[in-house]
Design an enzyme around this catalytic site. Sequence first.
Site, PDB file in Angstrom:
ATOM      1  N   CYS A 293      57.927 -30.593  30.456  1.00 31.46           N
ATOM      2  CA  CYS A 293      58.090 -31.927  30.992  1.00 31.46           C
ATOM      3  C   CYS A 293      58.241 -31.900  32.505  1.00 31.46           C
ATOM      4  CB  CYS A 293      59.320 -32.607  30.386  1.00 31.46           C
ATOM      5  SG  CYS A 293      60.801 -31.634  30.529  1.00 31.46           S
TER       6      CYS A 293
ATOM      7  N   GLY B  77      53.500 -33.350  31.134  1.00 28.40           N
ATOM      8  CA  GLY B  77      53.821 -33.893  29.819  1.00 28.40           C
ATOM      9  C   GLY B  77      53.163 -35.233  29.614  1.00 28.40           C
TER      10      GLY B  77
ATOM     11  N   ASN C 120      64.085 -30.435  31.989  1.00 30.52           N
ATOM     12  CA  ASN C 120      62.894 -29.597  31.874  1.00 30.52           C
ATOM     13  C   ASN C 120      63.363 -28.190  31.516  1.00 30.52           C
ATOM     14  OD1 ASN C 120      60.470 -28.237  34.239  1.00 30.52           O
ATOM     15  ND2 ASN C 120      60.368 -28.390  32.030  1.00 30.52           N
ATOM     16  N   GLY C 121      62.921 -27.677  30.377  1.00 30.53           N
ATOM     17  CA  GLY C 121      63.319 -26.340  29.964  1.00 30.53           C
ATOM     18  C   GLY C 121      63.580 -26.273  28.482  1.00 30.53           C
TER      19      GLY C 121
ATOM     20  N   CYS D 227      59.455 -19.033  36.425  1.00 26.67           N
ATOM     21  CA  CYS D 227      58.340 -18.798  35.513  1.00 26.67           C
ATOM     22  C   CYS D 227      57.047 -18.589  36.307  1.00 26.67           C
ATOM     23  CB  CYS D 227      58.181 -19.996  34.583  1.00 26.67           C
ATOM     24  SG  CYS D 227      56.672 -19.975  33.596  1.00 26.67           S
TER      25      CYS D 227
ATOM     26  N   TYR E 290      49.371 -21.680  36.620  1.00 23.45           N
ATOM     27  CA  TYR E 290      48.710 -22.746  35.874  1.00 23.45           C
ATOM     28  C   TYR E 290      49.426 -24.084  35.875  1.00 23.45           C
ATOM     29  CZ  TYR E 290      47.189 -25.272  31.637  1.00 23.45           C
ATOM     30  OH  TYR E 290      46.769 -26.227  30.761  1.00 23.45           O
TER      31      TYR E 290
ATOM     32  N   SER F 255      41.713 -26.028  36.020  1.00 22.02           N
ATOM     33  CA  SER F 255      42.723 -25.051  36.402  1.00 22.02           C
ATOM     34  C   SER F 255      42.148 -23.723  36.857  1.00 22.02           C
ATOM     35  CB  SER F 255      43.707 -24.821  35.245  1.00 22.02           C
ATOM     36  OG  SER F 255      43.019 -24.373  34.090  1.00 22.02           O
TER      37      SER F 255
ATOM     38  N   ASP G 203      38.713 -18.169  34.304  1.00 13.44           N
ATOM     39  CA  ASP G 203      39.739 -19.062  33.787  1.00 13.44           C
ATOM     40  C   ASP G 203      41.100 -18.464  34.108  1.00 13.44           C
ATOM     41  OD1 ASP G 203      40.836 -21.259  32.572  1.00 13.44           O
ATOM     42  OD2 ASP G 203      40.101 -20.815  30.561  1.00 13.44           O
ATOM     43  N   ASP G 204      42.159 -19.290  33.998  1.00 11.10           N
ATOM     44  CA  ASP G 204      43.489 -18.808  34.363  1.00 11.10           C
ATOM     45  C   ASP G 204      44.184 -18.073  33.230  1.00 11.10           C
ATOM     46  OD1 ASP G 204      45.233 -20.948  32.846  1.00 11.10           O
ATOM     47  OD2 ASP G 204      43.646 -22.029  33.862  1.00 11.10           O
TER      48      ASP G 204
ATOM     49  N   CYS H 220      56.860 -17.946  24.653  1.00  9.47           N
ATOM     50  CA  CYS H 220      57.894 -18.367  25.597  1.00  9.47           C
ATOM     51  C   CYS H 220      59.010 -19.080  24.843  1.00  9.47           C
ATOM     52  CB  CYS H 220      57.295 -19.293  26.657  1.00  9.47           C
ATOM     53  SG  CYS H 220      58.516 -19.912  27.837  1.00  9.47           S
TER      54      CYS H 220
ATOM     55  N   CYS I 228      56.018 -13.661  29.040  1.00  4.95           N
ATOM     56  CA  CYS I 228      54.880 -13.928  28.156  1.00  4.95           C
ATOM     57  C   CYS I 228      53.832 -12.820  28.244  1.00  4.95           C
ATOM     58  CB  CYS I 228      54.255 -15.274  28.486  1.00  4.95           C
ATOM     59  SG  CYS I 228      53.882 -15.531  30.217  1.00  4.95           S
TER      60      CYS I 228
END
Length: 499
Positions: free
Chosen positions: A26, A53, A127-128, A272, A278, A319, A381-382, A418, A472
């Site tokens: 979010c 979000g 957020n989290g 992060c 991204y 992205s 791509d990312d 994650c 990740c």
Amino acid sequence: MTSRPPVLLPVSPEPPARPDKPEEACGVFGIYAPGQDVATLTYFGLYALQHRGQESAGIATFDQGAVHLHKHMGLVSQVFDEALLKGLVGQFAVGHTRYSTTGSSHLENAQPSVANTRLGQLALAHNGNIVNAGDLRGELLEAGHQLLSTADTELIALAMAEAVDGGRGWIDGAIAAFKRCEGAFSLVIGTPTGLIGARDPHGIRPLVLGVLGPEPDTCDGPAHYVLASETCALDIIGAHYLRDVQPGELVWITEAGLTSVQWDNRAERKLCVFEMIYFSRPDSVVNEETLYSYRLRLGQQLAREAPADVELVMAVPDSGVPAAIGFAQEARLPYAEGLIKNRYVGRTFIQPTQSMREAGIRMKLNPLKDVLHGKSIVIVDDSIVRGTTSRKIVRALRDAGAIAVHMRISSPPVTHPCFFGIDTDNQDQLIAANLSVAEIEAQLGVDSLAYLSWEGMLASTHQDPESFCSACFTGNYPVEIPEPFKRAKLKFEITPAAV
């Protein structure tokens, strides 16, 4: 004889396909600006954070202690209109746009979350992800609290309300609540007397502080402060970036100005790294540069590590574009748009059938046949998470006439889920957790596949590599994950696939 209209029987919609990218939890926004239209400014701030979000949005304003709240499912532009915003009067506001992680996608889980206290109502945007949410939920239920949602955000709000009702003030009550939470949280909290902005001790999710109006060093009188997940939300309303809220820091904004409290002295930055790769918008600033510049360097490093003998470089839009441009620059190859993205496709309530999905992804991406025909290409791509979209893209490029398709990824293989606010699949659904690079290459149908190295990704940040969470890619989580929560996503023990 008049014909009657046919009776339409309800049909259960087929669930949409899981996204092939990690989804952010979010975006949060807060503004303290007496005399300004804080609801409309918050609306535009959330509009700039819409990429974080798209499931629900909400705004709570504080008017002389009274709270005005509106939240609903949908995009920011669908949830609010001018008439609604005019009714959200106040001197400061808290806003949120949500993608669900903990707590399903239902209206009761939309934010901000409001709680009653002896000092008045608070409104909290988060957020989290709280990894000890199960234990905290049990403690609050045992204490007699009624829970209205399944989201961990409500747990933080109730923990803070419990502390305030126990005799603490707003700051001490917030700190008491934070100390009961483990995991990732960047918070904006509205109270009747002011705004709180805070981050967890690792600063896993971002939060920035800005000032509205003149440049900070020329500001006369009390400043109008802004809190946001990213600097792009400051830019859209003409606010100036001051600094990041630091890991383990709480900022308290009232009519007296801004006060900073380091609520956890064990703070150790672990932002992060996927925010860099991204999630955050490329025009957002981290460490005094836009993320576009960082992603350009990722592509340049990728070209050095994994060159390709091709005629042109293209990206998976949007992205992958900065990394693809960087790859082309370093490799001294032409860059071209080979895929056109329909940027007006959002989340739709009408889902395509399975046969439509199997036919391709033309609803969002369409290849340019005259650019691709007869060409050998490398597509950048990312990330790759499940591989389903990547496979369809490769097929579409070959159908458009590309004679060779090579793929380069500007991050390492995603091998672990994650637990800190990113919606990734369980480990057994992550393609790189189950297959080697050679096996992924065969499954995607590309002529070659290469990922950026973990060392190259971190070196390109031009910051201390130890200041990022990259769990990740490695499985090294900065916060201990409770076993039941961990087992829910980590289905088996593996080592990351060799690149």
